[in-house]
Design an enzyme around this catalytic site. Structure first.
Site, short mmCIF file in Angstrom:
data_model
loop_
_atom_site.label_atom_id
_atom_site.label_comp_id
_atom_site.label_asym_id
_atom_site.label_seq_id
_atom_site.Cartn_x
_atom_site.Cartn_y
_atom_site.Cartn_z
N SER A 577 0.85 -1.19 0.00
CA SER A 577 0.00 0.00 0.00
C SER A 577 0.89 1.25 0.00
O SER A 577 1.67 1.45 -0.92
CB SER A 577 -0.96 -0.05 1.19
OG SER A 577 -2.01 0.86 1.02
N ASP A 662 -9.65 -3.63 -5.69
CA ASP A 662 -9.08 -2.76 -4.66
C ASP A 662 -9.71 -1.37 -4.73
O ASP A 662 -9.71 -0.74 -5.79
CB ASP A 662 -7.56 -2.67 -4.86
CG ASP A 662 -6.84 -2.12 -3.65
OD1 ASP A 662 -7.45 -1.39 -2.87
OD2 ASP A 662 -5.65 -2.43 -3.50
N HIS A 697 -8.01 -4.82 -1.69
CA HIS A 697 -6.79 -4.33 -1.06
C HIS A 697 -6.19 -5.33 -0.08
O HIS A 697 -4.97 -5.47 0.01
CB HIS A 697 -7.10 -3.02 -0.33
CG HIS A 697 -5.90 -2.22 0.01
ND1 HIS A 697 -5.09 -1.63 -0.94
CD2 HIS A 697 -5.35 -1.88 1.21
CE1 HIS A 697 -4.10 -0.97 -0.35
NE2 HIS A 697 -4.23 -1.11 0.95
#
Length: 732
Positions: A577, A662, A697
């Site tokens: 991330s 995501d 995600h």
């Protein structure tokens, strides 16, 4: 194995200047029974990486226009055949390139699963006369949430079974569940896509009947009113997915009432209930500012009232018990403090009484309140600790045993708790749950995370510091096996994050024990941008000082090599991330330092994303990265954005993972990044992109499916460590 899809309409070429003509397979010939047996097998055609077509696309901004030749890979519908075909082609290429590592990947998965207690359960907690806990059953992917009335010896009642609810779904996650105050119903939200857009359900716990009450496109926030008939939930903007409004639902009715809508696009909305059960809290948060609005839980149709009006850079959170509010606040306290306020006196700062005073060397991260005590998670010296303030007594910290560790207080629902519950873990010790009894001073171990086959005495942890370019000391947590030589020959994996004030906790890397057992060293770089050393540590790694995050990580790398923790040509890095942004930055700034890099769901296209306010999270993050509409912020962000700074030089081998659904870092960021890397880099190292077509995600939702993803990444590291580095030699 199919390497490229026949329907792929993008340009396909071999990497690094090879012919753009796709190798053709030999013609299919019918076997000749009279022909002599072949003596030389036909060689397999070479594996060819997909290379995306370049299509000019202008990305406009107040500071000018940038050409983004891979913008076409963005498909908000996730349905365009051309885009999906490209992603599938990348998946097929990754599978082919990593096929040689398949045996070790299978071995790693078996090792990872072997360190999982498949029938594990959580520590029960008491709420509303029931003991609540979750458990897993052997061989099953999803948790089962249960309760027992009065005592743990009572019959088990299954509240929700994630395995039954998730049956038939490639992805399934229960985001949150909440039992009504009368214990008669459970409300929960779940996600079957992986995009964090949840659906509401309500079930009668006596009959098991799922009621008709529902809503869609929600966050995970829920709150019941005192009547057990009114439920509050948070809905999302359908485009940006920002949690932007609170609605009130009365069971059995078809029309819900909007209670509050947040107009400021830099804020998100959440819900909670105070410990006293007196108030439902509407929590409004931006990166640097907070506001709480209260609804009397006994009067659910009442209008929300503001506790303290938002003031720029004032962050606070509250709880309520025994006729007083307890508040964590950064008012006159850069690192936060905890104060007690008589009900109705919150606007009179003279009425605030310190429970945990402000300290320059201690960051108050969270707190829990009970009638007999207030306890807080407090970070000092870079490490998380638990501070206890008994009612009418002197504050103290609970003890820890390891050189690097993490502790955190647990917020229990029961207001009359007589003991402080907290978790403790370290780089060698699995996470354990303890209770500290205030009356006796006795500490009781409630549960140690079971890790089959793991022996903590075989490993060593250290807490050291590296010197950054500006002289700042950067903490580093380390773990390795006692038999691993400290002579500069071991492979080393360095993990980093460094954004949003999120600190990387020194916990036992259960999955990475497989690396430790193979002689690897594992390090956590506590770089600026987190809050390991307080609020200033965060502020020194954001906005116009963001580059400190990247240079800190590079300084840690050089220090670990200089101190012979790892071999200079066997250094690997990992981050996900915003930590993927870190990975993208370091391979642009100092690619020669790293043999291989794993970038999970990486935020790498900073400029294009931050200029597009329709993308989820963008508007709420101007205070983190900067607003690119401002020329200085634009130029600064452009100077480090990984996608925009890909250069014609050698890169380490790289494994990049993303999820099609995501909502936090859109799949097209890493896809575009890899496409540009393929077209620009000068090396012939391994570069693969894998897209999970059924998740978002957080990756796979099932616990064993997640282990398969980890096994894949570890296999990549071992595979790269065992093959030549296809760049010029490490510079002397």
């Amino acid at each position: 194995m199919r390497i490229l899809l026949a329907t792929l309409s993008v340009a396909v070429a071999a990497c690094h200047g090879a012919s753009t003509t796709r190798p053709t397979a030999p013609p299919i010939v019918a076997p000749d029974d009279d022909a002599p047996p072949a003596t030389t097998p036909t060689p397999a055609p070479p594996v060819v990486a997909p290379v995306a077509a370049r299509r000019d696309h202008a990305v406009e901004s107040p500071s000018g226009s940038r050409n983004d030749p891979y913008y076409w890979l963005r498909d908000d519908t996730r349905s365009q055949p051309e885009v999906l075909a490209y992603l599938e082609a990348e998946n097929a290429y990754a599978a082919a390139e990593l096929a040689a590592a398949a045996p070790v990947e299978a071995t790693l998965f078996d090792e990872l699963r072997g360190r999982v207690a498949e029938d594990d359960s959580s520590v029960p907690y008491l709420d509303g006369g029931y003991w609540h806990y979750s458990r897993f059953e052997a061989g099953k992917q999803q948790p089962i949430f249960c309760r027992r009335k009065g005592v743990m010896a009572a019959p088990e009642e299954i509240v929700l079974d994630g395995n039954q609810l998730g049956a038939g779904h490639a992805y399934y996650r229960i985001g949150h569940y909440l039992i009504s105050p009368d214990n008669a119903r459970v409300a929960w939200v779940d996600d079957t896509v992986g995009r964090n857009q949840y659906v509401l359900h309500v079930k009668d716990l006596a009959t098991g009947q799922v009621l008709a009450d529902t809503a869609t496109n929600l966050s995970t926030s829920l709150a019941w009113s005192a009547d057990s008939k009114t439920l509050f939930y948070v809905a999302q903007d359908p485009i940006t997915l920002r949690d932007d409004r609170v609605l009130r639902h009365e069971l059995g009715t078809a029309t819900d009432v909007e209670v509050y809508r947040e107009a400021d696009v830099t804020y998100t909305v959440g819900l909670d209930t105070t410990k006293s059960r007196r108030y439902v809290m509407i929590e409004l948060d931006s990166t640097t500012t907070s506001e709480v609005r209260l609804i009397d839980a006994r009067r659910p149709t009442g209008k929300p009232t503001v506790f303290l009006a938002r003031t720029r850079d004032h962050e606070y959170s509250i709880d309520h018990l025994d006729g007083r509010f307890v508040m964590r606040t950064n008012a006159d306290a850069k690192n936060f403090r905890v104060v007690s306020i008589p009900e109705g006196k919150q606007r009179d700062r003279k009425a605030w009484r310190d429970v945990i005073p402000a300290r320059a060397d201690a960051l108050v991260e969270s707190f829990t309140v009970a009638t007999r005590f207030v306890a807080a998670t407090v970070r000092t010296g870079g490490l998380r600790k638990v501070q206890v303030v008994p009612a009418g007594g002197k504050a103290f910290f609970l003890d820890a045993a390891d050189p690097t560790y993490t502790m955190a207080v647990t917020d229990l629902p029961a207001a009359d708790a007589t003991a402080v519950r907290y978790t403790y873990g370290s780089m060698v010790a699995p996470t354990s749950t303890f209770e500290y009894d205030l009356a006796s001073g006795k500490r009781t171990l409630l549960r140690a995370q079971p890790v089959p086959t793991y022996d903590p005495t075989q490993y060593v942890s250290e807490y050291i510091h590296a010197t950054a370019a500006d002289g700042t000391l950067v903490p580093v947590s380390l773990v390795y096996k006692r038999t691993t030589p400290r002579d500069g020959t071991a492979p080393i994996l360095i993990y980093g994050y460094g954004s949003y004030g999120a600190s990387i906790e020194p916990r036992l890397p259960t999955s990475f024990v497989s690396l430790l057992d193979r002689g690897w060293v594992y390090a956590l770089a506590h770089v600026r941008g987190g809050q390991e050393l307080g609020r200033a540590w965060y502020e020194d790694g954001k906005l116009m000082r963001k580059r400190n995050t990247f240079t800190d990580f590079i300084a840690v790398t050089r220090h670990l090599v200089a101190e012979r923790y790892g071999a200079r040509d066997r250094v690997f890095a990992m981050g996900g991330s915003a930590g993927g942004l870190l990975m993208g930055a370091i391979v642009n700034l100092a690619p020669e330092l790293y043999r291989g890099v794993v970038a999970e769901v990486p935020f790498v296209d900073v400029m294009t994303t931050m200029l597009d306010e329709s993308i989820p999270l963008t508007t709420g993050e101007f205070d983190e990265w900067g607003n690119p509409k401002e020329p200085a912020a634009y130029q600064y962000m452009l100077s480090y954005s990984p996608y925009d700074n890909v250069a014609a030089h050698g890169y380490p081998s790289m494994y990049v993972r993303t999820g099609l659904w995501d909502s936090q870092v859109q799949y097209f960021e890493p896809a575009k990044w890899v496409a540009r890397l393929r077209a620009t880099r000068t090396d012939d190292n391994l570069l693969v992109l894998e897209t999970d077509m059924t998740s978002g995600h957080g990756g796979a939702s099932g616990r064993f499916d997640r282990l398969r993803q980890v096994a894949r990444e570890l296999a990549f590291l071992l595979h790269v460590d065992g093959r030549p580095d296809r760049r010029p030699a490490w510079p002397e």
